[in-house]
Design an enzyme around this catalytic site. Structure first.
Site, PDB file in Angstrom:
ATOM      1  N   LYS A  22      46.007  56.316  22.731  1.00 45.97           N
ATOM      2  CA  LYS A  22      45.310  55.620  21.634  1.00 45.97           C
ATOM      3  C   LYS A  22      45.155  54.139  21.942  1.00 45.97           C
ATOM      4  CE  LYS A  22      47.426  53.943  17.798  1.00 45.97           C
ATOM      5  NZ  LYS A  22      47.088  52.616  17.281  1.00 45.97           N
ATOM      6  N   ASN A  23      46.254  53.490  22.314  1.00 45.94           N
ATOM      7  CA  ASN A  23      46.186  52.034  22.435  1.00 45.94           C
ATOM      8  C   ASN A  23      45.417  51.580  23.674  1.00 45.94           C
ATOM      9  OD1 ASN A  23      47.328  51.652  19.978  1.00 45.94           O
ATOM     10  ND2 ASN A  23      49.404  51.289  20.735  1.00 45.94           N
ATOM     11  N   ARG A  93      43.343  47.373  13.001  1.00 44.14           N
ATOM     12  CA  ARG A  93      43.749  46.168  13.700  1.00 44.14           C
ATOM     13  C   ARG A  93      42.980  46.008  15.021  1.00 44.14           C
ATOM     14  NH1 ARG A  93      46.761  41.339  13.687  1.00 44.14           N
ATOM     15  NH2 ARG A  93      48.034  41.160  15.538  1.00 44.14           N
ATOM     16  N   CYS A 117      48.116  48.546  10.169  1.00 42.57           N
ATOM     17  CA  CYS A 117      49.337  48.984   9.501  1.00 42.57           C
ATOM     18  C   CYS A 117      50.097  47.770   8.997  1.00 42.57           C
ATOM     19  CB  CYS A 117      50.229  49.759  10.469  1.00 42.57           C
ATOM     20  SG  CYS A 117      49.640  51.402  10.846  1.00 42.57           S
ATOM     21  N   ARG A 122      50.560  39.794  10.498  1.00 38.95           N
ATOM     22  CA  ARG A 122      50.043  40.184  11.820  1.00 38.95           C
ATOM     23  C   ARG A 122      48.977  39.176  12.243  1.00 38.95           C
ATOM     24  NH1 ARG A 122      49.230  46.580  12.358  1.00 38.95           N
ATOM     25  NH2 ARG A 122      49.268  45.965  14.535  1.00 38.95           N
ATOM     26  N   PRO A 123      49.416  38.008  12.720  1.00 37.83           N
ATOM     27  CA  PRO A 123      48.459  36.944  13.031  1.00 37.83           C
ATOM     28  C   PRO A 123      47.661  37.244  14.304  1.00 37.83           C
ATOM     29  CG  PRO A 123      50.684  36.283  13.651  1.00 37.83           C
ATOM     30  CD  PRO A 123      50.792  37.657  13.045  1.00 37.83           C
ATOM     31  N   ILE A 124      46.546  36.494  14.480  1.00 39.80           N
ATOM     32  CA  ILE A 124      45.811  36.589  15.754  1.00 39.80           C
ATOM     33  C   ILE A 124      45.671  35.193  16.367  1.00 39.80           C
ATOM     34  CG2 ILE A 124      44.555  38.747  15.310  1.00 39.80           C
ATOM     35  CD1 ILE A 124      42.096  36.939  14.639  1.00 39.80           C
ATOM     36  N   ASP A 125      46.634  34.319  16.053  1.00 39.74           N
ATOM     37  CA  ASP A 125      46.552  32.943  16.555  1.00 39.74           C
ATOM     38  C   ASP A 125      46.567  32.877  18.082  1.00 39.74           C
ATOM     39  OD1 ASP A 125      49.257  33.890  15.976  1.00 39.74           O
ATOM     40  OD2 ASP A 125      49.923  31.978  16.782  1.00 39.74           O
ATOM     41  N   ASP A 304      56.797  51.035  18.966  1.00 41.37           N
ATOM     42  CA  ASP A 304      56.064  52.167  18.386  1.00 41.37           C
ATOM     43  C   ASP A 304      56.856  53.474  18.453  1.00 41.37           C
ATOM     44  OD1 ASP A 304      54.062  50.363  17.897  1.00 41.37           O
ATOM     45  OD2 ASP A 304      52.825  50.966  19.591  1.00 41.37           O
ATOM     46  N   ARG A 396      45.239  58.962  12.382  1.00 41.21           N
ATOM     47  CA  ARG A 396      44.661  57.829  13.102  1.00 41.21           C
ATOM     48  C   ARG A 396      45.165  57.752  14.534  1.00 41.21           C
ATOM     49  NH1 ARG A 396      41.510  54.217  10.755  1.00 41.21           N
ATOM     50  NH2 ARG A 396      41.011  54.810   8.632  1.00 41.21           N
TER      51      ARG A 396
HETATM   52  C1  EPZ Z   1      49.778  46.468  19.803  1.00 42.12           C
HETATM   53  O1  EPZ Z   1      49.544  45.701  18.625  1.00 42.12           O
HETATM   54  C2  EPZ Z   1      49.727  47.909  19.380  1.00 42.12           C
HETATM   55  N1  EPZ Z   1      48.420  48.185  18.811  1.00 42.12           N
HETATM   56  C3  EPZ Z   1      50.820  48.209  18.361  1.00 42.12           C
HETATM   57  O2  EPZ Z   1      50.822  49.611  18.171  1.00 42.12           O
HETATM   58  C4  EPZ Z   1      52.189  47.812  18.942  1.00 42.12           C
HETATM   59  O3  EPZ Z   1      53.166  47.943  17.939  1.00 42.12           O
HETATM   60  C5  EPZ Z   1      52.159  46.379  19.451  1.00 42.12           C
HETATM   61  O4  EPZ Z   1      51.047  46.176  20.366  1.00 42.12           O
HETATM   62  C6  EPZ Z   1      53.427  45.999  20.203  1.00 42.12           C
HETATM   63  O5  EPZ Z   1      53.606  46.862  21.300  1.00 42.12           O
HETATM   64  C7  EPZ Z   1      47.387  48.357  19.620  1.00 42.12           C
HETATM   65  O6  EPZ Z   1      47.496  48.348  20.847  1.00 42.12           O
HETATM   66  C8  EPZ Z   1      46.093  48.627  18.957  1.00 42.12           C
HETATM   67  P1  EPZ Z   1      51.146  42.286  19.648  1.00 42.12           P
HETATM   68  P2  EPZ Z   1      49.235  44.163  18.753  1.00 42.12           P
HETATM   69  O7  EPZ Z   1      50.045  41.312  19.656  1.00 42.12           O
HETATM   70  O8  EPZ Z   1      48.500  43.925  20.036  1.00 42.12           O
HETATM   71  C9  EPZ Z   1      53.046  38.574  17.278  1.00 42.12           C
HETATM   72  C10 EPZ Z   1      50.793  51.631  16.957  1.00 42.12           C
HETATM   73  O9  EPZ Z   1      51.638  52.133  16.166  1.00 42.12           O
HETATM   74  N2  EPZ Z   1      51.723  37.951  17.461  1.00 42.12           N
HETATM   75  O10 EPZ Z   1      51.771  42.657  20.960  1.00 42.12           O
HETATM   76  O11 EPZ Z   1      48.587  43.741  17.517  1.00 42.12           O
HETATM   77  C11 EPZ Z   1      52.984  39.694  16.240  1.00 42.12           C
HETATM   78  O12 EPZ Z   1      53.063  39.209  14.943  1.00 42.12           O
HETATM   79  C12 EPZ Z   1      50.471  50.150  16.883  1.00 42.12           C
HETATM   80  O13 EPZ Z   1      50.182  52.289  17.794  1.00 42.12           O
HETATM   81  C13 EPZ Z   1      51.526  36.647  17.058  1.00 42.12           C
HETATM   82  O14 EPZ Z   1      52.428  35.984  16.575  1.00 42.12           O
HETATM   83  O15 EPZ Z   1      50.686  43.582  18.875  1.00 42.12           O
HETATM   84  C14 EPZ Z   1      54.142  40.570  16.661  1.00 42.12           C
HETATM   85  O16 EPZ Z   1      55.315  40.061  16.118  1.00 42.12           O
HETATM   86  C15 EPZ Z   1      51.049  49.480  15.715  1.00 42.12           C
HETATM   87  N3  EPZ Z   1      50.289  36.102  17.207  1.00 42.12           N
HETATM   88  C16 EPZ Z   1      54.178  40.413  18.177  1.00 42.12           C
HETATM   89  O17 EPZ Z   1      53.436  39.221  18.464  1.00 42.12           O
HETATM   90  C17 EPZ Z   1      49.242  36.794  17.752  1.00 42.12           C
HETATM   91  O18 EPZ Z   1      48.149  36.229  17.878  1.00 42.12           O
HETATM   92  C18 EPZ Z   1      53.573  41.587  18.954  1.00 42.12           C
HETATM   93  O19 EPZ Z   1      52.224  41.729  18.626  1.00 42.12           O
HETATM   94  C19 EPZ Z   1      49.461  38.120  18.148  1.00 42.12           C
HETATM   95  C20 EPZ Z   1      50.703  38.682  17.986  1.00 42.12           C
END
Ligand code: EPZ
Length: 429
Positions: A22-23, A93, A117, A122-125, A304, A396
């Site tokens: 999926k991811n 997301r 979810c 869940r920021p995108i900064d 996950d 999903r």
């Molecule tokens: C991916 O989410 C996965 N989703 C998530 O899987 C998974 O839990 C996560 O990576 C961690 O492995 C997809 O691939 C679609 P991150 P993502 O950016 O990319 C912080 C599932 O169940 N952060 O690695 O959104 C954030 O808040 C899903 O399949 C910032 O602070 O995760 C978190 O604490 C759910 N600023 C950490 O980083 C940002 O701009 C990890 O987030 C981005 C993230």
């Protein structure tokens, strides 16, 4: 409104085939739009997140044909760069990948805010900082709009090894001028798969799977045919299903290297895990030991898989501890496990589990995708019947979960209930 009903305590036996990741797919399907050409993608999982992405792409005038259940033909030659009013974007997301793709291809992107979810903020900064470093002007008011006269490669250090930010910056940088280096990059298998796919379209991405990814921008990408890797988390979920039911299951179409942290933890607690070329054989045992788990970015134990292992630990005599270090608030589902009789205390990022002899079936909700998988595992192990609502979350990310479990001997069914029920709108990972 559909529910899943499970009559538990049947040991699972047999073979199950894992679907495409999926991811990886939620990144690679949008990434195909960078080519301005025709791309054929194989081993795409047949899950609701992909249906949603296809809807968004069709809204952007991309021609998407399903050649079979797992093969997509994507023709993006006449697409536009705007999905700002799309409801489908707001449902997931991973729609944030349209930001990197549209910025890379058109140097101008208009995208609605992504959903996802709910496990805390869940920021995108980090994504935005990366796009700005490449030369984009980013405005995040009612929608996300980004513009750049040109994108120019640079060095980008990520404060956290974010999966989404790493992939999104790669997507924008493949068509930038010069070289981009992402440091402290995420190393997850889906990051590597996305890089391999981009290279199959003529990109020049090196170092994916290490801390530093080097992207030399090229003028243009071309069409390609590519098969997506198997799903690490789906495989891990079936490994837990075998362990929790005292089962004997061969999990096929997996990459055992991707499963190392999960296999190691299962072996540590006493489950037999035998790896073959593309298959993992998991045999449960009655004599399991409690343990400590800390979720970490790859190659650490995946966040996950945190809800799934917590269910298993809740049935192992003694005290276990699970430390969630990736997400702020990913224990919301514990309340549902308590309804089944689990003895779990949550203090901030840490769950302390006192193993119980038995879970007792009742009605529980899937509060998000992996929490939904955890409820299914709990239902497989529980005495009596467990009813799971909000199953749209499970759809999903898990292809044919009820069918796959049925083929392993589980007593599980989907039913429709016409009675009144609280509806939670579906959101995805
Ligand atoms: C991916 O989410 C996965 N989703 C998530 O899987 C998974 O839990 C996560 O990576 C961690 O492995 C997809 O691939 C679609 P991150 P993502 O950016 O990319 C912080 C599932 O169940 N952060 O690695 O959104 C954030 O808040 C899903 O399949 C910032 O602070 O995760 C978190 O604490 C759910 N600023 C950490 O980083 C940002 O701009 C990890 O987030 C981005 C993230």
């Amino acid at each position: 409104m559909e529910k899943i009903v499970i009559h538990g305590q049947k040991p699972l036996r047999g073979e199950v085939t894992i679907s495409g990741s999926k991811n990886a797919a939620v990144a690679i399907v949008p990434a195909a739009l960078l080519a301005n050409d025709i791309v054929i993608l194989e081993n795409v999982p047949d899950i609701a997140d992909i249906t949603n992405l296809v809807e968004i792409m069709r809204e952007m005038q991309v021609k998407v044909d399903r050649l079979d259940a797992h093969t997509l033909r994507i023709d993006s030659r006449h697409m536009c760069n705007d999905c700002a009013s799309s409801e489908a974007v707001r449902k997931m997301r991973a729609s944030y990948y349209f930001l990197g793709v549209l910025l890379g291809r058109f140097k101008h992107a208009r995208v609605a805010f992504p959903g996802g979810c709910d496990f805390g903020v869940r920021p995108i900064d980090l994504h935005v900082k990366g796009f700005e470093a490449l030369g984009a002007e980013v405005s995040t008011k009612a929608i996300i709009e980004m513009k750049a006269r040109e994108l120019v490669g640079t060095n980008i250090f990520l404060d956290f090894a974010s999966v989404g930010a790493t992939i999104n910056i790669m997507l924008a940088a493949v068509l930038a001028k010069g070289t981009t280096v992402i440091e402290n990059a995420a190393k997850e298998p889906h990051v590597v798969d996305t890089a391999n796919f981009l290279n199959s379209m003529g990109a020049d991405v090196k170092g994916a799977g290490t801390d530093a990814i080097r992207i030399r921008g090229v003028q243009k990408l071309h069409g390609s045919e590519y098969a997506i890797i198997p799903d690490q988390i789906e495989a891990g979920t079936y490994m837990m299903a075998s362990a929790i039911t005292g089962g004997d299951v061969k999990i096929k179409n997996v990459i055992p290297r991707h499963m190392e942290s999960v296999s190691a933890k299962l072996r540590e607690i006493g489950v037999s895990v035998v790896e073959k070329d593309d298959c993992i054989h998991v045999i449960g045992s009655e004599h399991l030991k409690p343990t400590k788990v800390k979720t970490m970015p790859y190659p650490g134990f995946p966040t996950d898989m945190q809800p799934q292992i917590l269910v298993l630990l809740s049935l192992i005599s003694g005290t276990s501890m699970v430390n969630e270090s990736v997400w702020d608030n990913r224990f919301r589902y514990v309340e549902q496990l308590r309804k089944l009789g689990a003895n779990i205390d949550v203090e901030g990022h840490i769950a302390i589990v006192e193993g119980v002899d038995q879970l007792q079936g009742t009605e529980v909700q899937a509060t998000d995708l992996r929490a939904g998988a955890a409820m299914v595992l709990a239902g497989l192990a529980a005495e009596g019947s467990t009813t799971i609502t909000n199953v749209q979350y499970i759809d999903r990310g898990y292809e044919g979960m009820v069918e796959k479990l049925t083929s392993l001997g589980a007593c599980i069914d989907r039913i429709t209930d016409d009675g009144p029920m609280l509806y939670t709108p579906p959101q995805a990972g």
